[in-house]
Write an enzyme that holds these catalytic residues in place. Structure first.
Site, PDB file in Angstrom:
ATOM      1  CB  CYS A 126     -41.465   5.625  13.046  1.00  0.00           C
ATOM      2  SG  CYS A 126     -42.915   5.350  14.052  1.00  0.00           S
ATOM      3  CG  HIS A 235     -41.078   1.159  15.959  1.00  0.00           C
ATOM      4  ND1 HIS A 235     -41.348   1.339  17.298  1.00  0.00           N
ATOM      5  CD2 HIS A 235     -41.762   2.129  15.299  1.00  0.00           C
ATOM      6  CE1 HIS A 235     -42.166   2.375  17.443  1.00  0.00           C
ATOM      7  NE2 HIS A 235     -42.437   2.882  16.243  1.00  0.00           N
TER       8      HIS A 235
HETATM    9  C1  2RA Z   1     -46.278   4.797  16.879  1.00  0.00           C
HETATM   10  N1  2RA Z   1     -45.722   4.877  14.529  1.00  0.00           N
HETATM   11  O1  2RA Z   1     -45.315   4.047  17.021  1.00  0.00           O
HETATM   12  C2  2RA Z   1     -46.554   5.480  15.562  1.00  0.00           C
HETATM   13  C3  2RA Z   1     -46.398   6.962  15.644  1.00  0.00           C
HETATM   14  N2  2RA Z   1     -45.108   7.350  16.064  1.00  0.00           N
HETATM   15  O2  2RA Z   1     -47.091   5.060  17.799  1.00  0.00           O
END
Ligand code: 2RA
EC number: 1.2.1.11
Length: 330
Positions: A126, A235
């Site tokens: 991601c 994120h």
């Molecule tokens: C996380 N990118 O954010 C990793 C797996 N989804 O933990």
């Protein structure tokens, strides 16, 4: 078009089903797949109930595409079985990403590499996906020399247990199940996944290695620090880019604004910049705080935010499936 969703009851699998429905994916039959303990339970898709089946039953039903989000070991064991039965697998785990025989795809960047022979396709991590969507137009124009990225990652990237830990801590329940080594509420944890020999974490090495593979350019130098923070919506990433060539800031902004899948939110006079609360449940990559790095020539800072369960996982996988159907590669 028969579509299987493997891991249909998980956090990402559930979002895959939601995205397939929202985007009106042209499927005629849905095959939800989960572990034996869920077999027989029903899920509702477009108002119709579908019984969850196990892997063997799903393979026997010969789906055209199988969207996997069931962990690396499950994918390593079962993706080849689906492929041998003629199914094209799009896998969200890390199992196949760095396999040189498998494509690692973000449609806005390298979908053109796909062919009818690709029967197992890897969905990138991601935090990598959202970054390369923004890097690609700038690399094409100015050639990227080096990237320094620091991430601020949602607990949803870890899964349900992490969300529950954060929400419990927020309610003052400090002795509940722990997804992390430490409390996450009112804290940040500078570790995502396990540490490897060079002092980096697997998450940081994924960003470095996957970016080079997706961009098709091993000359790009990268370093990453990935951090878990107590948010839900997506994120966030602080990205510093050094180019081989100088750039015009207005042109950078225009290039990003013209790129499919990107929304530029960059109006500091009015305190407009991307935030996870605004990216939540959206499919775009949001870019802001675009500014020259005045400490280095040919260098730029920007801030990138996306919903890690959608563009960072489910939506990217569905977009790969849409591309395969559109180009007749299924
Ligand atoms: C996380 N990118 O954010 C990793 C797996 N989804 O933990």
């Amino acid at each position: 078009m028969k579509i299987a969703v493997v891991g249909a009851t998980g956090l990402v699998g559930t979002v895959m089903l939601k995205v397939l429905e929202e985007r009106n994916f042209p499927l005629t039959e849905l095959i939800p797949v989960a572990s034996e303990k869920s077999v027989g339970k029903e899920i509702t898709f477009k108002g119709k109930k579908y019984a969850i089946v196990n892997m063997d039953t799903a393979i026997s039903m010969r789906p055209d595409i199988a969207l996997f989000s069931a962990g690396g070991s499950t994918s390593l064991e079962h993706a080849p079985r689906f492929a041998e039965a003629g199914t094209t697998v799009i896998d969200n785990s890390s199992a196949w990403r760095m396999d040189p025989s498998k494509k690692l795809v973000v449609p806005e960047v390298n979908a053109h590499e796909l062919s009818i022979d690709d029967k197992i396709i890897a969905n990138p991590n991601c935090s990598t996906i959202q970054m390369v969507v923004a890097l690609k137009p700038l690399h094409d124009k100015y050639k990227i020399k080096r990237v320094v990225v620091s991430t601020y990652q949602s607990v949803t990237g870890t899964g349900v247990k992490a969300v529950e830990q954060m929400m419990n801590e927020r309610k003052g329940i400090l002795d509940g199940p722990m997804a992390y080594a430490y409390p996450i509420d009112l804290n940040v944890i500078p570790q995502i996944d396990v540490f490897v020999d060079n002092g980096y974490t697997k998450e940081e090495m994924k960003m470095i290695n996957e970016t080079r593979k997706i961009m098709g350019d091993d000359s790009i130098r990268l370093t990453a620090t990935t951090v878990r923070i107590p948010v839900m919506g997506g994120h966030s990433e602080s990205v510093n880019i050094e180019f081989e060539n100088d750039f015009d800031l207005a042109e950078v902004r225009e290039l990003l604004e013209k790129t499919d899948g990107i929304i530029v939110v960059d109006d500091i006079a009015n305190l407009k910049y991307p935030m996870p609360k605004d990216a939540h449940e959206k499919d775009e990559v949001f870019v802001g705080r675009i500014r020259r790095d005045e400490s280095m020539p040919n260098s730029l800072n920007m801030w990138i935010v996306a919903d890690n369960l959608r563009k960072g996982a489910a939506t990217n996988a569905v977009q790969i499936a849409e591309f395969l159907v559109k180009k007749g590669l299924i």
